[in-house]
Design a protein around this motif. Sequence first.
Motif, short mmCIF file in Angstrom:
data_model
loop_
_atom_site.label_atom_id
_atom_site.label_comp_id
_atom_site.label_asym_id
_atom_site.label_seq_id
_atom_site.Cartn_x
_atom_site.Cartn_y
_atom_site.Cartn_z
N VAL A 43 32.91 45.94 25.75
CA VAL A 43 33.72 45.97 26.97
C VAL A 43 33.45 47.28 27.68
CG1 VAL A 43 36.06 46.10 27.89
CG2 VAL A 43 35.53 44.46 26.09
N HIS B 189 41.96 45.21 27.34
CA HIS B 189 41.14 44.01 27.56
C HIS B 189 40.49 43.56 26.25
CE1 HIS B 189 38.55 41.20 29.83
NE2 HIS B 189 37.62 41.55 28.94
N ASN C 103 43.51 40.68 31.05
CA ASN C 103 42.23 40.04 31.36
C ASN C 103 41.70 40.63 32.65
OD1 ASN C 103 40.03 38.42 31.75
ND2 ASN C 103 41.18 36.54 32.12
N ASN D 212 38.56 40.11 33.79
CA ASN D 212 37.35 39.38 34.18
C ASN D 212 37.57 38.60 35.47
OD1 ASN D 212 35.65 40.15 32.07
ND2 ASN D 212 36.49 38.59 30.71
N GLN E 58 42.18 40.27 41.49
CA GLN E 58 43.00 41.29 40.84
C GLN E 58 44.24 41.59 41.67
OE1 GLN E 58 40.46 44.66 40.28
NE2 GLN E 58 39.07 43.59 38.89
#
Length: 284
Positions: free
Chosen positions: A3, A199, A205, A207, A213
């Motif tokens: 990540v 995350h 989350n 992604n 967002q």
Amino acid sequence: MAVIASAPGKVLLTGGYLILDRPNAGLVLSTTARFYAILKPLYEELKPESWAWTWTDVKVTSPQLMRESMYKLSLKDLTLQCASSSESRNPFVEHAVEYAVAAAHATLDNHKKATFEKLLLQGLDITILGSNDFYSYRNQIEARGLPLTPEALAALPPFTSITFNTEGSNGENCKPEVAKTGLGSSAAMTTAVVAALLHYLGVVNLNFSVRDQLENGKDDFDVIHVIAQSAHCIAQGKVGSGFDVSSAVYGSQRYVRFSPEVLASAQVSLCLSPACPVMILLQK
């Protein structure tokens, strides 16, 4: 699974010390300079005896500072114990790890707890990198015979190694310090580490696109803000204005300070366990 999370630096245009008092507002802009946290398992496979472990390993690497720190993370009270030289410790990263892991432990349901525990038993390998704009590279630029201009700074390779200042203003030797430019490196670094961990552990989350967002991911950003703000305040030993962490999470904004009593109560309860103040903050 790796990540990568990043967070921007900041510039406070208006407000100054007035923003320490609510409801005074300030205008803060996020910058193109960013801090990056790269997180992956320290061990690819679980060891057969891992079920009996009470500690797991955490490695924090800062290539720019040429430092690597090893920690033991207690699986019981979720606290870190440094296993390396004290000179390589980074309190901002340490508290970011403790608070993010505690938040995951406090909020994940039983179905996700098994995955959470497996990820911890594999260890955490964290690498932190900051844009060159966060630091002064005067010595390196002068050593190359270049003028002290933005163009010379831009010519340096990304994530250039950082030298330490070992001479004080009076010419005497002093404790090595990194020369910074005041763009909020500690806040951006703390936020990036918290975001990557939350995350990675399944709490948030990230992604999705920037538009998504803003429209759908505000709750996730709020969780990141709560944990990063608390970890940053604990690391610096005081409840600051908070605009640097806020801009690292939400970007440019008109900023009004949160009530400092929220984090003050968390600092008082820190003596128990990171999980205790995390629960207090998440319930606010």
